[in-house]
Design a protein around this motif. Structure first.
Motif, PDB file in Angstrom:
ATOM      1  N   TYR A  91       0.829  -1.193   0.000  1.00 19.45           N
ATOM      2  CA  TYR A  91       0.000   0.000   0.000  1.00 19.45           C
ATOM      3  C   TYR A  91       0.870   1.254   0.000  1.00 19.45           C
ATOM      4  CZ  TYR A  91      -3.796  -3.176   1.202  1.00 19.45           C
ATOM      5  OH  TYR A  91      -4.710  -4.186   1.189  1.00 19.45           O
ATOM      6  N   ARG A  92       0.361   2.308  -0.628  1.00 22.09           N
ATOM      7  CA  ARG A  92       1.069   3.579  -0.690  1.00 22.09           C
ATOM      8  C   ARG A  92       0.608   4.550   0.388  1.00 22.09           C
ATOM      9  NH1 ARG A  92       5.643   2.879  -3.598  1.00 22.09           N
ATOM     10  NH2 ARG A  92       5.220   1.807  -5.572  1.00 22.09           N
ATOM     11  N   LYS A  93      -0.641   4.428   0.816  1.00 19.94           N
ATOM     12  CA  LYS A  93      -1.207   5.336   1.807  1.00 19.94           C
ATOM     13  C   LYS A  93      -1.939   4.534   2.876  1.00 19.94           C
ATOM     14  CE  LYS A  93      -1.884   9.167  -1.443  1.00 19.94           C
ATOM     15  NZ  LYS A  93      -2.876  10.121  -2.017  1.00 19.94           N
ATOM     16  N   GLU A  94      -2.123   5.149   4.032  1.00 16.70           N
ATOM     17  CA  GLU A  94      -2.899   4.517   5.090  1.00 16.70           C
ATOM     18  C   GLU A  94      -3.687   5.571   5.852  1.00 16.70           C
ATOM     19  OE1 GLU A  94      -0.238   2.521   7.768  1.00 16.70           O
ATOM     20  OE2 GLU A  94       0.065   4.318   8.986  1.00 16.70           O
ATOM     21  N   SER A  95      -4.850   5.190   6.335  1.00 16.81           N
ATOM     22  CA  SER A  95      -5.700   6.055   7.152  1.00 16.81           C
ATOM     23  C   SER A  95      -6.140   5.261   8.371  1.00 16.81           C
ATOM     24  CB  SER A  95      -6.921   6.532   6.361  1.00 16.81           C
ATOM     25  OG  SER A  95      -6.528   7.294   5.234  1.00 16.81           O
ATOM     26  N   THR A  96      -6.000   5.850   9.547  1.00 21.75           N
ATOM     27  CA  THR A  96      -6.347   5.157  10.783  1.00 21.75           C
ATOM     28  C   THR A  96      -7.122   6.088  11.705  1.00 21.75           C
ATOM     29  OG1 THR A  96      -4.272   5.788  11.868  1.00 21.75           O
ATOM     30  CG2 THR A  96      -4.289   3.704  10.662  1.00 21.75           C
ATOM     31  N   ALA A  97      -7.876   5.504  12.607  1.00 19.64           N
ATOM     32  CA  ALA A  97      -8.572   6.233  13.670  1.00 19.64           C
ATOM     33  C   ALA A  97      -8.185   5.593  14.989  1.00 19.64           C
ATOM     34  CB  ALA A  97     -10.086   6.180  13.469  1.00 19.64           C
ATOM     35  N   ASP A  98      -8.006   6.401  16.027  1.00 17.92           N
ATOM     36  CA  ASP A  98      -7.625   5.836  17.312  1.00 17.92           C
ATOM     37  C   ASP A  98      -8.303   6.572  18.459  1.00 17.92           C
ATOM     38  OD1 ASP A  98      -4.721   7.391  16.361  1.00 17.92           O
ATOM     39  OD2 ASP A  98      -5.761   8.125  18.126  1.00 17.92           O
ATOM     40  N   PHE A  99      -8.462   5.864  19.555  1.00 17.95           N
ATOM     41  CA  PHE A  99      -9.024   6.406  20.789  1.00 17.95           C
ATOM     42  C   PHE A  99      -7.938   6.365  21.850  1.00 17.95           C
ATOM     43  CE2 PHE A  99     -12.168   7.752  23.675  1.00 17.95           C
ATOM     44  CZ  PHE A  99     -12.022   7.046  24.854  1.00 17.95           C
ATOM     45  N   THR A 100      -7.671   7.519  22.477  1.00 19.00           N
ATOM     46  CA  THR A 100      -6.571   7.656  23.426  1.00 19.00           C
ATOM     47  C   THR A 100      -7.104   7.949  24.822  1.00 19.00           C
ATOM     48  OG1 THR A 100      -5.174   8.551  21.663  1.00 19.00           O
ATOM     49  CG2 THR A 100      -4.429   8.884  23.923  1.00 19.00           C
ATOM     50  N   ILE A 101      -6.549   7.265  25.816  1.00 17.13           N
ATOM     51  CA  ILE A 101      -6.873   7.514  27.223  1.00 17.13           C
ATOM     52  C   ILE A 101      -5.586   7.897  27.941  1.00 17.13           C
ATOM     53  CG2 ILE A 101      -7.776   6.544  29.361  1.00 17.13           C
ATOM     54  CD1 ILE A 101      -9.426   4.624  27.728  1.00 17.13           C
ATOM     55  N   THR A 102      -5.602   9.033  28.642  1.00 20.39           N
ATOM     56  CA  THR A 102      -4.443   9.498  29.396  1.00 20.39           C
ATOM     57  C   THR A 102      -4.816   9.658  30.866  1.00 20.39           C
ATOM     58  OG1 THR A 102      -4.935  11.856  29.064  1.00 20.39           O
ATOM     59  CG2 THR A 102      -3.658  10.738  27.346  1.00 20.39           C
ATOM     60  N   ALA A 122      -9.004  10.503  17.498  1.00 16.90           N
ATOM     61  CA  ALA A 122      -8.109  11.067  16.489  1.00 16.90           C
ATOM     62  C   ALA A 122      -8.258  10.363  15.150  1.00 16.90           C
ATOM     63  CB  ALA A 122      -6.662  10.978  16.966  1.00 16.90           C
ATOM     64  N   PHE A 123      -7.841  11.084  14.100  1.00 21.30           N
ATOM     65  CA  PHE A 123      -7.783  10.547  12.741  1.00 21.30           C
ATOM     66  C   PHE A 123      -6.388  10.809  12.194  1.00 21.30           C
ATOM     67  CE2 PHE A 123      -8.043  11.354   8.149  1.00 21.30           C
ATOM     68  CZ  PHE A 123      -8.496  10.114   7.719  1.00 21.30           C
ATOM     69  N   ASN A 124      -5.801   9.800  11.551  1.00 22.61           N
ATOM     70  CA  ASN A 124      -4.458   9.912  10.996  1.00 22.61           C
ATOM     71  C   ASN A 124      -4.475   9.513   9.524  1.00 22.61           C
ATOM     72  OD1 ASN A 124      -3.022  10.135  13.785  1.00 22.61           O
ATOM     73  ND2 ASN A 124      -4.214   8.258  13.926  1.00 22.61           N
ATOM     74  N   THR A 125      -3.757  10.257   8.719  1.00 25.01           N
ATOM     75  CA  THR A 125      -3.587   9.904   7.317  1.00 25.01           C
ATOM     76  C   THR A 125      -2.113  10.006   6.978  1.00 25.01           C
ATOM     77  OG1 THR A 125      -4.197  10.456   5.035  1.00 25.01           O
ATOM     78  CG2 THR A 125      -4.081  12.281   6.591  1.00 25.01           C
ATOM     79  N   GLY A 126      -1.576   8.969   6.320  1.00 25.22           N
ATOM     80  CA  GLY A 126      -0.140   8.936   6.097  1.00 25.22           C
ATOM     81  C   GLY A 126       0.254   8.408   4.736  1.00 25.22           C
ATOM     82  N   LYS A 127       1.507   8.671   4.377  1.00 25.50           N
ATOM     83  CA  LYS A 127       2.107   8.171   3.151  1.00 25.50           C
ATOM     84  C   LYS A 127       3.186   7.165   3.518  1.00 25.50           C
ATOM     85  CE  LYS A 127       4.636   9.579  -1.003  1.00 25.50           C
ATOM     86  NZ  LYS A 127       5.236  10.718  -1.750  1.00 25.50           N
ATOM     87  N   ILE A 128       3.083   5.958   2.984  1.00 24.02           N
ATOM     88  CA  ILE A 128       4.048   4.900   3.270  1.00 24.02           C
ATOM     89  C   ILE A 128       5.259   5.097   2.363  1.00 24.02           C
ATOM     90  CG2 ILE A 128       4.413   2.409   3.345  1.00 24.02           C
ATOM     91  CD1 ILE A 128       1.407   2.089   3.715  1.00 24.02           C
ATOM     92  N   VAL A 129       6.363   5.551   2.944  1.00 26.20           N
ATOM     93  CA  VAL A 129       7.578   5.817   2.176  1.00 26.20           C
ATOM     94  C   VAL A 129       8.284   4.508   1.834  1.00 26.20           C
ATOM     95  CG1 VAL A 129       9.771   7.059   2.144  1.00 26.20           C
ATOM     96  CG2 VAL A 129       7.798   8.038   3.331  1.00 26.20           C
ATOM     97  N   THR A 130       8.525   3.690   2.848  1.00 29.85           N
ATOM     98  CA  THR A 130       9.076   2.348   2.675  1.00 29.85           C
ATOM     99  C   THR A 130       8.293   1.415   3.585  1.00 29.85           C
ATOM    100  OG1 THR A 130      10.726   2.522   4.457  1.00 29.85           O
ATOM    101  CG2 THR A 130      11.365   3.335   2.272  1.00 29.85           C
ATOM    102  N   TYR A 131       8.620   0.127   3.528  1.00 29.99           N
ATOM    103  CA  TYR A 131       7.949  -0.830   4.410  1.00 29.99           C
ATOM    104  C   TYR A 131       8.157  -0.464   5.875  1.00 29.99           C
ATOM    105  CZ  TYR A 131       6.922  -5.190   6.840  1.00 29.99           C
ATOM    106  OH  TYR A 131       6.422  -6.120   7.705  1.00 29.99           O
ATOM    107  N   TYR A 132       9.297   0.155   6.186  1.00 36.31           N
ATOM    108  CA  TYR A 132       9.649   0.445   7.572  1.00 36.31           C
ATOM    109  C   TYR A 132       9.324   1.873   8.002  1.00 36.31           C
ATOM    110  CZ  TYR A 132      12.309  -3.897   7.230  1.00 36.31           C
ATOM    111  OH  TYR A 132      12.677  -5.205   7.048  1.00 36.31           O
ATOM    112  N   LYS A 133       8.939   2.748   7.092  1.00 39.16           N
ATOM    113  CA  LYS A 133       8.749   4.151   7.460  1.00 39.16           C
ATOM    114  C   LYS A 133       7.469   4.707   6.841  1.00 39.16           C
ATOM    115  CE  LYS A 133      12.237   7.031   7.346  1.00 39.16           C
ATOM    116  NZ  LYS A 133      13.282   7.963   6.817  1.00 39.16           N
ATOM    117  N   THR A 134       6.720   5.474   7.664  1.00 42.36           N
ATOM    118  CA  THR A 134       5.504   6.150   7.212  1.00 42.36           C
ATOM    119  C   THR A 134       5.480   7.560   7.781  1.00 42.36           C
ATOM    120  OG1 THR A 134       4.254   4.072   7.132  1.00 42.36           O
ATOM    121  CG2 THR A 134       2.984   6.112   7.210  1.00 42.36           C
TER     122      THR A 134
END
Length: 252
Positions: free
Chosen positions: A42-53, A60-72
């Motif tokens: 995949y070239r891009k990824e979108s995720t949603a997360d719930f955080t408790i502190t 939250a909502f996250n959108t990212g670009k997958i540069v390599t298998y190890y880095k986004t």
């Protein structure tokens, strides 16, 4: 002779049947073939997360670009709520009429604090996953702006006064100010809390936020990302956000 031939024929038929059945039970281990196609990259990824502190929570909502298998590289957007860990929900259960009973409140609270966060970050994998249902470890970090939205917290306070030689009690809905601080922080003067007030009196405090996390990701080349993350996060604002006055024990 005919009888013997028939018997021998039956024995031969039965023996042939048993032999066939035994042969059918034999098995062999096929040679394993390595599939060069591990999965979809995949070239891009979108995720949603719930955080408790320790002093709040956020969605939250996250959108990212997958540069390599190890880095986004990703962008982070979050809406959260902050509170003081000392807050305790309580109710004096004071009836003033058949239709009005005191509502629960949080002693010493001055403001509701809503937080809008945005950030740019990097996610890195530390290990490879197995081909099927693998687990990998990684870490991420981000930094960006943060905006605290303050909504005044209102209480119903009891005021005693005398008029024409008679004593009366009056309920007044007030927020915390320097002028009524002694009354607002007097537990015996509080009738109860209120709901839905203060939206027309919002205050805004800008700042910055940062996060550092360690995550565990499940699955390899999966369409849906699944991960569990723990870490540190912090918000720094240009002025102190007063969302709690003091504890009830501080009155002693």
């Amino acid at each position: 002779m005919k009888k013997v031939g028939i018997i021998l024929g039956i024995i031969w038929f039965v023996a042939l049947g048993l032999s066939t059945e035994v042969c059918a039970q034999k098995s062999f281990q096929p040679k394993q073939i390595d599939d060069p196609w591990k999965g979809i990259i995949y070239r891009k990824e979108s995720t949603a997360d719930f955080t408790i502190t320790g002093n709040g929570y956020g969605l939250a909502f996250n959108t990212g670009k997958i540069v390599t298998y190890y880095k986004t590289h990703y962008y982070h957007f979050e809406l959260g709520y902050m509170y003081d860990p000392r807050e305790q929900r309580q109710n004096r259960n004071i009836p003033i009429s058949f239709t009005k009973v005191s509502q629960s409140f949080r002693f010493g609270k001055q403001n509701h604090v809503y937080v809008i966060r945005a950030g740019k970050g990097t996610k890195k994998l530390l290990t490879d996953k197995a081909k099927r249902k693998g687990v990998t470890l990684g870490y991420n970090y981000e930094i960006g702006p943060s905006l605290a939205i303050l909504r005044p917290y209102y209480l119903e306070l009891v005021y005693n006064f005398e008029e024409d030689g008679r004593f009366y009690n009056e309920l007044r809905t007030e927020k915390y100010t320097e002028q009524n601080a002694a009354k607002f922080l007097d537990f015996n003067s509080i009738f109860g809390g209120t709901t839905g007030k203060g939206w027309s009196e919002l205050g805004f405090v800008p700042g910055i936020q940062g996060k550092l996390g360690l995550f565990c990701s499940i699955g390899n080349f999966e369409k849906y990302a699944k991960a569990l993350e723990v870490g540190l996060m912090g918000d720094l604002y240009i002025k102190k956000n007063s969302y709690h006055g003091r504890n009830r024990s501080d009155q002693c």
